[in-house]
Design a protein around this motif. Structure first.
Motif, PDB file in Angstrom:
ATOM      1  N   GLY A  14       0.693  -1.165   0.251  1.00  0.00           N
ATOM      2  CA  GLY A  14      -0.035   0.125   0.151  1.00  0.00           C
ATOM      3  C   GLY A  14       0.695   1.140  -0.276  1.00  0.00           C
ATOM      4  N   SER A  15       2.159   1.137  -0.096  1.00  0.00           N
ATOM      5  CA  SER A  15       2.599   2.719   0.219  1.00  0.00           C
ATOM      6  C   SER A  15       3.699   2.761  -1.615  1.00  0.00           C
ATOM      7  CB  SER A  15       4.447   1.431   0.758  1.00  0.00           C
ATOM      8  OG  SER A  15       5.532   1.381  -0.012  1.00  0.00           O
ATOM      9  N   GLY A  16       2.496   2.309  -2.782  1.00  0.00           N
ATOM     10  CA  GLY A  16       3.377   3.196  -3.754  1.00  0.00           C
ATOM     11  C   GLY A  16       4.459   2.721  -4.494  1.00  0.00           C
ATOM     12  N   ASP A 192       9.419   5.319   2.473  1.00  0.00           N
ATOM     13  CA  ASP A 192       9.136   5.394   4.207  1.00  0.00           C
ATOM     14  C   ASP A 192       7.949   5.826   4.381  1.00  0.00           C
ATOM     15  OD1 ASP A 192       9.946   5.533   6.635  1.00  0.00           O
ATOM     16  OD2 ASP A 192      11.333   7.022   6.259  1.00  0.00           O
ATOM     17  N   VAL A 193       7.107   5.783   4.875  1.00  0.00           N
ATOM     18  CA  VAL A 193       5.802   5.932   5.652  1.00  0.00           C
ATOM     19  C   VAL A 193       5.089   6.319   6.717  1.00  0.00           C
ATOM     20  CG1 VAL A 193       5.424   4.001   3.669  1.00  0.00           C
ATOM     21  CG2 VAL A 193       5.088   3.152   6.339  1.00  0.00           C
ATOM     22  N   ASP A 194       4.452   6.729   6.651  1.00  0.00           N
ATOM     23  CA  ASP A 194       3.994   7.784   7.800  1.00  0.00           C
ATOM     24  C   ASP A 194       3.015   6.130   8.720  1.00  0.00           C
ATOM     25  OD1 ASP A 194       1.340   9.088   9.212  1.00  0.00           O
ATOM     26  OD2 ASP A 194       2.755   9.926   9.068  1.00  0.00           O
ATOM     27  N   GLU A 200      -4.959   3.844   8.174  1.00  0.00           N
ATOM     28  CA  GLU A 200      -6.042   4.374   7.405  1.00  0.00           C
ATOM     29  C   GLU A 200      -5.680   4.100   5.582  1.00  0.00           C
ATOM     30  OE1 GLU A 200      -8.601   4.803   9.162  1.00  0.00           O
ATOM     31  OE2 GLU A 200      -6.676   4.703  10.526  1.00  0.00           O
ATOM     32  N   ARG A 201      -4.454   3.880   5.152  1.00  0.00           N
ATOM     33  CA  ARG A 201      -4.929   3.485   3.255  1.00  0.00           C
ATOM     34  C   ARG A 201      -5.170   2.497   3.508  1.00  0.00           C
ATOM     35  NH1 ARG A 201      -0.546   5.755  -0.512  1.00  0.00           N
ATOM     36  NH2 ARG A 201      -0.721   4.814  -2.069  1.00  0.00           N
ATOM     37  N   LEU A 202      -4.651   1.276   4.168  1.00  0.00           N
ATOM     38  CA  LEU A 202      -4.862  -0.138   3.901  1.00  0.00           C
ATOM     39  C   LEU A 202      -5.891  -0.404   4.039  1.00  0.00           C
ATOM     40  CD1 LEU A 202      -1.782  -1.525   5.900  1.00  0.00           C
ATOM     41  CD2 LEU A 202      -2.257  -0.949   3.924  1.00  0.00           C
ATOM     42  N   ALA A 203      -7.152   0.085   5.222  1.00  0.00           N
ATOM     43  CA  ALA A 203      -8.446   0.207   6.027  1.00  0.00           C
ATOM     44  C   ALA A 203      -9.338   0.263   3.869  1.00  0.00           C
ATOM     45  CB  ALA A 203      -8.750   0.765   6.642  1.00  0.00           C
ATOM     46  N   ALA A 204      -8.737   1.872   3.939  1.00  0.00           N
ATOM     47  CA  ALA A 204      -9.687   2.171   2.773  1.00  0.00           C
ATOM     48  C   ALA A 204      -9.112   1.321   1.490  1.00  0.00           C
ATOM     49  CB  ALA A 204      -9.419   3.365   2.260  1.00  0.00           C
ATOM     50  N   VAL A 260      -6.871  -6.027   9.897  1.00  0.00           N
ATOM     51  CA  VAL A 260      -6.043  -6.489  10.602  1.00  0.00           C
ATOM     52  C   VAL A 260      -5.109  -7.177  10.305  1.00  0.00           C
ATOM     53  CG1 VAL A 260      -6.107  -8.053  12.652  1.00  0.00           C
ATOM     54  CG2 VAL A 260      -7.258  -6.286  12.235  1.00  0.00           C
ATOM     55  N   ALA A 261      -4.978  -8.286   9.490  1.00  0.00           N
ATOM     56  CA  ALA A 261      -4.441  -9.005   8.985  1.00  0.00           C
ATOM     57  C   ALA A 261      -3.620  -8.524   8.514  1.00  0.00           C
ATOM     58  CB  ALA A 261      -4.523 -10.832   8.101  1.00  0.00           C
ATOM     59  N   THR A 262      -3.927  -7.335   7.092  1.00  0.00           N
ATOM     60  CA  THR A 262      -2.928  -6.542   6.229  1.00  0.00           C
ATOM     61  C   THR A 262      -2.321  -5.802   6.305  1.00  0.00           C
ATOM     62  OG1 THR A 262      -5.004  -6.576   4.533  1.00  0.00           O
ATOM     63  CG2 THR A 262      -3.077  -4.842   4.328  1.00  0.00           C
ATOM     64  N   ARG A 263      -2.326  -5.067   7.721  1.00  0.00           N
ATOM     65  CA  ARG A 263      -1.610  -4.099   8.695  1.00  0.00           C
ATOM     66  C   ARG A 263      -0.903  -4.958   9.553  1.00  0.00           C
ATOM     67  NH1 ARG A 263      -6.533  -0.790  11.502  1.00  0.00           N
ATOM     68  NH2 ARG A 263      -7.355   0.460  10.273  1.00  0.00           N
TER      69      ARG A 263
END
Length: 298
Positions: A14-16, A192-194, A200-204, A260-263
């Motif tokens: 999910g970081s691009g 490098d991610v916030d 929130e991005r992964l949930a969306a 949850v698993a993705t995070r």
């Protein structure tokens, strides 16, 4: 003339990574090699956020859609395929750009890493012993011949593999662990991610996958043998939504479990990549991200 360094774009899901890899390819006349194990699978598109043809913007992509869901992904096979693809890309005067978050697969392509063979008869015997004696007994056996591996593995599949390698080669499985030594010149760019924003991005993203038809994709792949696939059936989202297809879970529960698993997976990826001091980290949301990455890769 010596081949240019291989470029690897790494970081959490999910970081691009896919977007940056395409941008680098367009700037550096490159081609992208997939290093996401779940994107090897044909039909696993929505749930893996596989880059679409339109999103590739004309950049050739390699090692996408190379396996059926019933086939098992192999790091050693990937190493052979990735290195052959890198050589081919460089031979044509292009830049090879590896992109993906499967850490071991990235290292298999980039690093000095030896893969011991397999023996189906030996593996079958160990699996039968596991069925009879249980995980604890095999882990205790592993501890006597390879205490380092015994401290690193806990699931049955990896314990059996470690015992198989030790019996087959006479060497502990831990002796085959990768060294931080490049097989050929390489540049690794990490995103490098916030972490709060990424959560929130992964949930969306999971919600978008559901809206795009993830359950229908899972049902389609189930008809193709998804449950028989040792690798594909464990993919994030797919295992959760198989239970929805069975009527054993609700959509809401599957969504929450997948988030949850993705995070958790993203945290493990960050831990893995942060341990490699050779990675140059760039802010994933920097407006000058592509330009800075290009400078690193020149």
């Amino acid at each position: 003339m010596a081949a240019p360094p291989v470029i690897a774009v790494v970081g959490p899901t999910g970081s691009g990574k896919s977007d940056l890899a395409v941008n680098l390819a367009l700037k550096l006349d490159g081609e992208v090699i997939n290093a996401d194990a779940m994107q090897f699978y044909r039909g696993m598109d929505i749930g893996t956020a596989k880059i679409t043809v339109a999103e590739r913007r004309g950049v050739p992509h390699h090692l996408l859609d190379i396996l059926d869901v019933t086939q098992e992904a192999s790091v050693s096979d990937f190493q052979h395929q990735a290195r052959g693809t890198i050589d081919d890309i460089h031979a044509r005067g292009k830049r090879a750009i590896l992109a993906g978050g499967s850490g071991l697969y990235v290292r298999a392509a980039l690093d000095v890493l030896e893969f011991p063979g397999t023996d189906p008869v030996l593996r079958a015997r160990l699996e039968a012993e596991h069925a009879e004696l249980g995980t604890g007994a095999l882990l205790a056996r592993l501890r006597t011949v390879d205490p380092i591996s015994a401290d690193r593995v806990s699931d049955a599949r990896r314990i059996i593999r470690a015992l198989e390698v030790q019996e087959l080669t006479g060497r502990p499985f831990s002796s085959f662990m990768p060294r931080r030594e490049y097989y050929q010149q390489a540049v690794q760019v990490g995103l490098d991610v916030d972490r709060g924003v990424l959560r929130e991005r992964l949930a969306a993203r999971v919600h978008r996958m559901v809206d795009a038809g993830l359950l229908d994709e899972v049902r389609m792949l189930d008809a193709r043998g998804l449950r028989r696939g040792k690798t594909a059936s464990r993919a994030l989202g797919y295992s959760q939504f198989l239970r929805v297809a069975d009527g054993a879970s609700t959509m809401q529960d599957a969504v929450e479990e997948t988030i949850v698993a993705t995070r958790q997976f993203a945290r493990r990826q960050l831990t893995w990549f942060r341990a490699d001091p050779r990675i140059a980290w760039l802010d994933w949301q920097d407006p000058e991200l592509t330009a800075k990455a290009v400078e690193l890769c020149r």
